[in-house]
Design a protein around this motif. Sequence first.
Motif, PDB file in Angstrom:
ATOM      1  N   GLY A   3     102.773  33.297  56.286  1.00 52.03           N
ATOM      2  CA  GLY A   3     102.744  33.141  57.726  1.00 52.03           C
ATOM      3  C   GLY A   3     104.133  32.849  58.251  1.00 52.03           C
ATOM      4  O   GLY A   3     104.997  32.365  57.518  1.00 52.03           O
ATOM      5  N   ASP A   4     104.347  33.155  59.497  1.00 53.59           N
ATOM      6  CA  ASP A   4     105.624  32.839  60.138  1.00 53.59           C
ATOM      7  C   ASP A   4     105.595  31.370  60.535  1.00 53.59           C
ATOM      8  O   ASP A   4     104.766  30.955  61.348  1.00 53.59           O
ATOM      9  CB  ASP A   4     105.825  33.731  61.364  1.00 53.59           C
ATOM     10  CG  ASP A   4     107.237  33.653  61.926  1.00 53.59           C
ATOM     11  OD1 ASP A   4     107.874  32.588  61.805  1.00 53.59           O
ATOM     12  OD2 ASP A   4     107.692  34.653  62.500  1.00 53.59           O
ATOM     13  N   TRP A   5     106.483  30.582  59.953  1.00 57.93           N
ATOM     14  CA  TRP A   5     106.502  29.142  60.197  1.00 57.93           C
ATOM     15  C   TRP A   5     106.931  28.791  61.622  1.00 57.93           C
ATOM     16  O   TRP A   5     106.689  27.685  62.095  1.00 57.93           O
ATOM     17  CB  TRP A   5     107.446  28.459  59.208  1.00 57.93           C
ATOM     18  CG  TRP A   5     108.843  29.032  59.197  1.00 57.93           C
ATOM     19  CD1 TRP A   5     109.277  30.121  58.499  1.00 57.93           C
ATOM     20  CD2 TRP A   5     109.981  28.551  59.923  1.00 57.93           C
ATOM     21  NE1 TRP A   5     110.617  30.350  58.744  1.00 57.93           N
ATOM     22  CE2 TRP A   5     111.072  29.402  59.599  1.00 57.93           C
ATOM     23  CE3 TRP A   5     110.188  27.493  60.801  1.00 57.93           C
ATOM     24  CZ2 TRP A   5     112.347  29.212  60.144  1.00 57.93           C
ATOM     25  CZ3 TRP A   5     111.462  27.305  61.339  1.00 57.93           C
ATOM     26  CH2 TRP A   5     112.519  28.160  60.995  1.00 57.93           C
ATOM     27  N   ARG A   6     107.513  29.748  62.338  1.00 56.17           N
ATOM     28  CA  ARG A   6     108.052  29.470  63.670  1.00 56.17           C
ATOM     29  C   ARG A   6     107.027  29.682  64.778  1.00 56.17           C
ATOM     30  O   ARG A   6     107.132  29.043  65.837  1.00 56.17           O
ATOM     31  CB  ARG A   6     109.263  30.381  63.931  1.00 56.17           C
ATOM     32  CG  ARG A   6     110.378  30.250  62.895  1.00 56.17           C
ATOM     33  CD  ARG A   6     111.333  31.413  62.966  1.00 56.17           C
ATOM     34  NE  ARG A   6     110.638  32.690  62.736  1.00 56.17           N
ATOM     35  CZ  ARG A   6     111.220  33.882  62.874  1.00 56.17           C
ATOM     36  NH1 ARG A   6     112.480  33.954  63.234  1.00 56.17           N
ATOM     37  NH2 ARG A   6     110.516  34.982  62.636  1.00 56.17           N
ATOM     38  N   VAL A   7     106.074  30.596  64.544  1.00 57.04           N
ATOM     39  CA  VAL A   7     105.093  30.938  65.573  1.00 57.04           C
ATOM     40  C   VAL A   7     103.724  31.108  64.933  1.00 57.04           C
ATOM     41  O   VAL A   7     103.608  31.279  63.724  1.00 57.04           O
ATOM     42  CB  VAL A   7     105.472  32.242  66.312  1.00 57.04           C
ATOM     43  CG1 VAL A   7     106.791  32.088  67.047  1.00 57.04           C
ATOM     44  CG2 VAL A   7     105.533  33.414  65.335  1.00 57.04           C
ATOM     45  N   ALA A   8     102.703  31.067  65.749  1.00 59.55           N
ATOM     46  CA  ALA A   8     101.348  31.323  65.271  1.00 59.55           C
ATOM     47  C   ALA A   8     101.026  32.811  65.369  1.00 59.55           C
ATOM     48  O   ALA A   8     101.689  33.559  66.092  1.00 59.55           O
ATOM     49  CB  ALA A   8     100.338  30.523  66.100  1.00 59.55           C
TER      50      ALA A   8
END
Length: 401
Positions: free
Chosen positions: A301-306
């Motif tokens: 998953g992208d840790w910066r956005v959902a």
Amino acid sequence: MAKSYDVIVCGGGVAGIAAALEAARSGLSVALIEKTIITGGLATSGLVYVYLPLCDGMGTQVTYGLAEEMLEMSILYGPGRVPDTWNAIDGTRKGRYQATFSPASFVLALDEALQNAGVSIWFDTLACVPVMDGQRVCGVEVETKAGRETLLAPVTIDATGDADIADRAGARCETGPNIMSIWALQATLAAAQVAANKQDGTYLLSMFTHGGDGDDPEIENADRHWNITGADEITRFVVEGRNILREHYKKVQAEKGRANNYPLTLPCQAQYRMTRRIVGKSNLQTGQAWKTHDDAVGLVGDWRVADSVWEVPFGTLVPESVQGLLVAGRCIASAGDAWHVTRVIPAAALTGQVAGIAACDAVRRKIDPSAVAARDVQAALRAKGIPCRIEDVYESGRAGR
């Protein structure tokens, strides 16, 4: 005299440890080479002590296997917890499947896991140059207190974070932009008071950060790109970061006093983000969230956005032309925005485990790791309950969410 192993792993960070654990638990002899005496790399000696999410930010776990096991290790002997509400889809997303941990506590758990797996650990040992037979890596020359030694193996895994072995073996590599960023573990009276009031020592993990976003007003030329593949630039990066910290604490202590707010420990390695990476058989690029790949061997998953999930192709671990070598961690073949997504702890653990699985297949079948079929790695992962592709997690792909 040369020492022989089935697999040599260069770099004792999260990626290297995952690779070493996977290979050793599968019955192979494994040497793990670490230039410091601290396991965990940037997560521990680098003080980047946030185990970033294993979920998509919308309540679905996407990363499994050793990445999840190591998350539990990070809080095994110290404070920190996975939020109880990480999987609550209620519009607020109160938490994600992640944790803040004590770096020292994580080291103790990582050491224990490596010892239990029977990994041969080489601390205070610098992996210097690869041993080459034409275009094939046959091992590495290392420097220890005893001098130069040679380690040989049919498979070497570069988990240095900077593609040091791959680059010296002649693999095509590219460098990335780095801006000033420094994290420090600090002691503050305010944090101690909160910890005492809540009777929870987790609050003692007071983090101070500077830089990282390119517009920090306390950093001159905060958006400067640092080329950190040479000693001079690395030294300037470290010295400037410490100068920034010193000036910060001068100001803070003038107001609050020296005993009430001060640095407790500083990072023992430069806190780089994107240094050097390989160009691989496959290359992950900007804009490939939710894109499917036939050779995908895991999800992050992208840790910066959902609501942003990336498949990781097996080819990103395999250099274009060099044989006998796999790469794991932040120096896999990810470019641009994809590099930001794959350079962090969960992706490092995932690619480390994948490299370990591929190394086992290569050793047992006596083939080059570049000849390992992605479908065989996928089968091994799925046998462990680890999803490889978006369709393994989301019914009918993303549209089925």
